[in-house]
Scaffold this motif. Sequence first.
Motif, short mmCIF file in Angstrom:
data_model
loop_
_atom_site.label_atom_id
_atom_site.label_comp_id
_atom_site.label_asym_id
_atom_site.label_seq_id
_atom_site.Cartn_x
_atom_site.Cartn_y
_atom_site.Cartn_z
N THR B 142 0.83 -1.22 0.00
CA THR B 142 0.00 0.00 0.00
C THR B 142 0.86 1.27 0.00
OG1 THR B 142 -0.16 -0.08 2.41
CG2 THR B 142 -1.94 -1.12 1.17
N GLU B 143 1.98 1.24 0.71
CA GLU B 143 2.82 2.45 0.77
C GLU B 143 3.97 2.39 -0.25
OE1 GLU B 143 2.47 5.31 2.89
OE2 GLU B 143 0.49 4.37 2.87
N GLU B 146 2.05 1.01 -4.20
CA GLU B 146 0.96 1.86 -4.71
C GLU B 146 1.35 3.34 -4.72
OE1 GLU B 146 -3.07 1.44 -3.66
OE2 GLU B 146 -3.06 -0.75 -3.73
N LYS B 147 2.15 3.76 -3.76
CA LYS B 147 2.57 5.17 -3.74
C LYS B 147 3.98 5.34 -4.30
CE LYS B 147 -0.59 6.28 -0.02
NZ LYS B 147 -0.77 6.67 1.40
N LYS B 149 6.84 4.53 -3.36
CA LYS B 149 7.90 4.97 -2.45
C LYS B 149 9.15 4.12 -2.58
CE LYS B 149 5.07 7.12 1.13
NZ LYS B 149 4.58 7.00 2.53
N PRO B 247 8.20 9.55 -5.42
CA PRO B 247 7.86 10.94 -5.09
C PRO B 247 9.07 11.87 -5.21
CG PRO B 247 6.89 9.43 -3.49
CD PRO B 247 7.77 8.61 -4.37
N GLY B 364 -3.69 4.59 -8.81
CA GLY B 364 -2.74 5.52 -9.44
C GLY B 364 -3.17 5.93 -10.85
N ALA B 370 -3.91 8.25 -5.33
CA ALA B 370 -3.27 7.71 -4.13
C ALA B 370 -3.97 8.19 -2.86
CB ALA B 370 -1.80 8.09 -4.10
N SER B 371 -4.62 9.37 -2.94
CA SER B 371 -5.23 9.92 -1.72
C SER B 371 -6.73 9.63 -1.66
CB SER B 371 -4.99 11.43 -1.66
OG SER B 371 -5.56 12.04 -2.80
#
Lengths: 425, 425
Positions: B142-143, B146-147, B149, B247, B364, B370-371
Amino acid sequence: MDLLNRELPAYFTTYMRRYAQLIASHGLNVRPGQLVQVSTEVYHRSFIALLVEELYLRGAKYVHVDFADPAISRTRILRSNAEYLGDTPAFFSDKYHELVESGAANLKVLGPEKPDHLVDLDPHAVNTVRKGAYRAAKHFYTEGIEKSKVHWCVVAAATPAWAQRIFPTLGEQDAELRLWEQIFKICRVDHDDFMARWEAHNDLLHRRASALSSLGIEELHFQGPGTDLRVGLSSKAIFKGGSDSTPTGDRFEPNIPTEECFTTPDWRRTNGTVAATRPFYVNGTLVKGLLITFKNGEISHFSCDEGEAAFKTYTESDEGSKRLGEVALVGTDSPIFMSGLVFQEILYDENAACHIALGSAYRGCLKNGASLSDEECRELGCNISSVHTDIMISSEEVDVDARLLNGERVRLIERGAWVGSFSVK
Amino acid sequence: MDLLNRELPAYFTTYMRRYAQLIASHGLNVRPGQLVQVSTEVYHRSFIALLVEELYLRGAKYVHVDFADPAISRTRILRSNAEYLGDTPAFFSDKYHELVESGAANLKVLGPEKPDHLVDLDPHAVNTVRKGAYRAAKHFYTEGIEKSKVHWCVVAAATPAWAQRIFPTLGEQDAELRLWEQIFKICRVDHDDFMARWEAHNDLLHRRASALSSLGIEELHFQGPGTDLRVGLSSKAIFKGGSDSTPTGDRFEPNIPTEECFTTPDWRRTNGTVAATRPFYVNGTLVKGLLITFKNGEISHFSCDEGEAAFKTYTESDEGSKRLGEVALVGTDSPIFMSGLVFQEILYDENAACHIALGSAYRGCLKNGASLSDEECRELGCNISSVHTDIMISSEEVDVDARLLNGERVRLIERGAWVGSFSVK
């Protein structure tokens, strides 16, 4: 090249299964719901699969197999930026903490696929990686192993390269098969009642260790060709042998095989000369024909037929590396001695003969040892070092006597064999 | 059986090295001082050793290789106490947290040694283990994924069993070699300028995705034999293709190979019939000849030539498993399509043809995705599910049109091939 996928003698599968059962039961003594970690090399995958089955059948909650690949270790040392060689991710320490705090069972399966894979590399780089790995696992060693908070067991499995060191005239596959047969025999799994035999063997080691501890030994005296060595013991010394126990009373067998009764000497009272009776490895180099003279606890002189430079470097590792940290008694009833082989693997060779170790001492062999401070250790002559290497010093020509605190002299080993009550099985 | 220890064609080693370089550079884009995790099966050890060398040469701080053995996974499911099957040690989660928090590079090397090793086992037990593994890694998915990172990349390496599925008439070694040759070709490492080709290919995918995103597509319309399918897109839909970025702006390539431009549909606006153009796996069972009818976003009817029971069970996984979570466009310029092969491995097959997926959608692919909360997702028709399976739906007989928000109709793909500006390389 996968031994277990080859056509094998019929008894082979039976013995292999028994060996896995011996490790899961007598060795690790896995409890229902226990976390288990197995550390080994990728080469051993077939044996590990068999072993994992036994571990789950005993009720393991989760078996984590940590497969190392010597090619990857080598590549790291060759290709990594030097500044990173001592680093390990934080999750390694997290893992070791969980293993200790949960009282996990930990198995190390030795047997190198590539015994010499680091020998030609920069020793400083190799050492940096080893130190980093040790730091990550320090809590595991000091709390888990030294205080027996985890179940732990070290065993070996055959590989072609290791086997060919022992049987240099055989081809890879024949050598590997022959080594497995030796492992089966030495570990008693060639008998239907192997588990009972291990219980009996363990009882014998416990009885010997207990008898040695209660004798009140002031000094051990080794005599044989080239050997006239006296090793002093502190009044707090106790002998250990066979299975160990966790603080909650769970038994486990730290080594399979094991034939020794060992204790922690007062290193300051080591004097005389001693001849190594078997070759041994120091940082990957074989040392042969070693003769050492000790004076007031430290090596005053030594010579070797082979490996002198490596041995010299070793003795200069730190303050404690030229002092004794262990003395262990093994009789010629040891099946490893009886095999007539030199395994060039210390788990096996140290159980073939009496041995001394240069380097760190095991505090658990002193009364209340786990709670001793470094300062108290120094006062007792309990050696402190970052290294530990066993050197075999008995044969069928060596006698071992104990000089007791009451002045008596008791023969423990004659011509390599346990005598008197120590010999009774 | 170790491919890299065999006598191989001379070019083979060159291509293999390039493939490792492509993965380390373009795929993971490893940064100096970065932690790297590689997850794979033990079978791939030789290729992994090569890869680890490239990772360290790029400045990796530490490469952690997590070797799985299918025999051990199988043994756990067969022999473990059922109550423990969902458990994983806490240090697994610790590891995933460290990977995310340190922005590590993560590589998954697919290619099953034993493709069917769990097929005959209790599906409930298999699922319990999978869910447990997912829970331990949830933060990572999830972090980290999906984001974006973490840097992440999924690739494949050949195995004999996988290769023989594709080339059933060849022997193990020949099939494996042939599969490697296909991998090299599809991944462009059979060209000296492979890295430049990947940059150019990536630019093409970015341009296509960007053009598709800015068209203002209200609906995609697939037409061909057995297919007349309309898939609605929300106004927030954006297309993605090729490399992604963290990011902090580090590029990485989530899949090698990759040929698709994909987006998240409004599942509620899926209507019509569609014929799968390639077989695909559902929980280890091959599904062939699938025909689906969608009505108001859900499957209203389906039939298969093979694998109907497995497909039915799949669609009943949860509320979202009979709804669309992805629609992706791939042209016949894809080297995977051009190979004429069905790889029976989704990393390859999904990049051979346009496809839809039943199950979870990628947030995404929605603006500010993402938010988005689960509630906001539901309002946009962004499907939520615990499963995701791709189904290939294009061939040289399929056309794809876009109906735009302004009412215009634009042909994107004709007889399987990109048209107009989309076809310009």
